[in-house]
Design a protein around this motif. Structure first.
Motif, PDB file in Angstrom:
ATOM      1  N   MET A   1       0.848  -1.159   0.000  1.00 23.74           N
ATOM      2  CA  MET A   1       0.000   0.000   0.000  1.00 23.74           C
ATOM      3  C   MET A   1       0.903   1.233   0.000  1.00 23.74           C
ATOM      4  SD  MET A   1      -2.919   1.036   2.728  1.00 23.74           S
ATOM      5  CE  MET A   1      -3.535  -0.597   2.536  1.00 23.74           C
ATOM      6  N   TYR A   2       0.574   2.144  -0.885  1.00 23.88           N
ATOM      7  CA  TYR A   2       1.383   3.353  -0.950  1.00 23.88           C
ATOM      8  C   TYR A   2       0.513   4.533  -1.381  1.00 23.88           C
ATOM      9  CZ  TYR A   2       1.739   2.775  -6.050  1.00 23.88           C
ATOM     10  OH  TYR A   2       1.467   2.641  -7.381  1.00 23.88           O
ATOM     11  N   SER A   7       0.389   5.140   6.987  1.00 22.49           N
ATOM     12  CA  SER A   7       1.455   4.160   7.205  1.00 22.49           C
ATOM     13  C   SER A   7       1.625   3.280   5.972  1.00 22.49           C
ATOM     14  CB  SER A   7       1.125   3.293   8.427  1.00 22.49           C
ATOM     15  OG  SER A   7       1.052   4.064   9.589  1.00 22.49           O
ATOM     16  N   PRO A   8       2.245   3.801   4.907  1.00 22.09           N
ATOM     17  CA  PRO A   8       2.426   2.992   3.703  1.00 22.09           C
ATOM     18  C   PRO A   8       3.350   1.804   3.984  1.00 22.09           C
ATOM     19  CG  PRO A   8       3.620   5.056   3.517  1.00 22.09           C
ATOM     20  CD  PRO A   8       2.843   5.119   4.790  1.00 22.09           C
ATOM     21  N   GLY A   9       3.184   0.765   3.222  1.00 22.35           N
ATOM     22  CA  GLY A   9       4.041  -0.414   3.373  1.00 22.35           C
ATOM     23  C   GLY A   9       3.291  -1.675   3.032  1.00 22.35           C
ATOM     24  N   LYS A  21     -11.034  -2.041   4.845  1.00 14.97           N
ATOM     25  CA  LYS A  21     -10.213  -2.621   5.911  1.00 14.97           C
ATOM     26  C   LYS A  21      -8.732  -2.508   5.578  1.00 14.97           C
ATOM     27  CE  LYS A  21     -13.313  -5.698   8.279  1.00 14.97           C
ATOM     28  NZ  LYS A  21     -13.484  -6.999   8.890  1.00 14.97           N
ATOM     29  N   ALA A  22      -8.403  -2.658   4.305  1.00 17.81           N
ATOM     30  CA  ALA A  22      -7.006  -2.486   3.892  1.00 17.81           C
ATOM     31  C   ALA A  22      -6.553  -1.051   4.156  1.00 17.81           C
ATOM     32  CB  ALA A  22      -6.835  -2.833   2.415  1.00 17.81           C
ATOM     33  N   GLY A  27      -3.390   2.678   8.281  1.00 17.29           N
ATOM     34  CA  GLY A  27      -3.454   3.862   9.136  1.00 17.29           C
ATOM     35  C   GLY A  27      -4.451   4.903   8.660  1.00 17.29           C
ATOM     36  N   GLY A  28      -5.249   4.560   7.663  1.00 19.08           N
ATOM     37  CA  GLY A  28      -6.237   5.512   7.152  1.00 19.08           C
ATOM     38  C   GLY A  28      -5.616   6.474   6.161  1.00 19.08           C
ATOM     39  N   LEU A  29      -6.457   7.302   5.612  1.00 18.85           N
ATOM     40  CA  LEU A  29      -5.992   8.282   4.629  1.00 18.85           C
ATOM     41  C   LEU A  29      -5.203   9.393   5.310  1.00 18.85           C
ATOM     42  CD1 LEU A  29      -9.267   8.720   2.548  1.00 18.85           C
ATOM     43  CD2 LEU A  29      -7.340   7.235   2.053  1.00 18.85           C
ATOM     44  N   SER A  30      -4.187   9.870   4.633  1.00 14.29           N
ATOM     45  CA  SER A  30      -3.447  11.033   5.127  1.00 14.29           C
ATOM     46  C   SER A  30      -4.321  12.267   4.901  1.00 14.29           C
ATOM     47  CB  SER A  30      -2.120  11.175   4.378  1.00 14.29           C
ATOM     48  OG  SER A  30      -2.351  11.643   3.066  1.00 14.29           O
TER      49      SER A  30
END
Length: 70
Positions: A1-2, A7-9, A21-22, A27-30
């Protein structure tokens, strides 16, 4: 996820959870992220997500785009 997630990764996936859920796992949207620009890359194809109940599969890559600010 990026992209525009807090929290991308890479994250382990069990089953086929919905995209929402993904996104939560990342960490949710920035503050600049938008639900309207979520894409899944699956088997070399780009899928635009229009429903956040869309199943997310192991091996998928999720990209969250930036919202337009003016």
């Amino acid at each position: 996820m990026y992209g525009q997630v807090n929290s991308p990764g890479g994250y382990p996936v069990m089953g086929e959870p919905p995209v929402r859920k993904a996104l939560a796992r990342g960490g949710g949207l920035s503050p600049l992220g938008t639900q309207r620009r979520v894409r899944i890359f699956r088997d070399g194809e780009e899928l635009r997500v229009t429903d956040h109940a869309t199943p997310f599969r192991p091996g998928d890559v999720v990209h969250v785009g930036e919202r337009l600010v003016g």
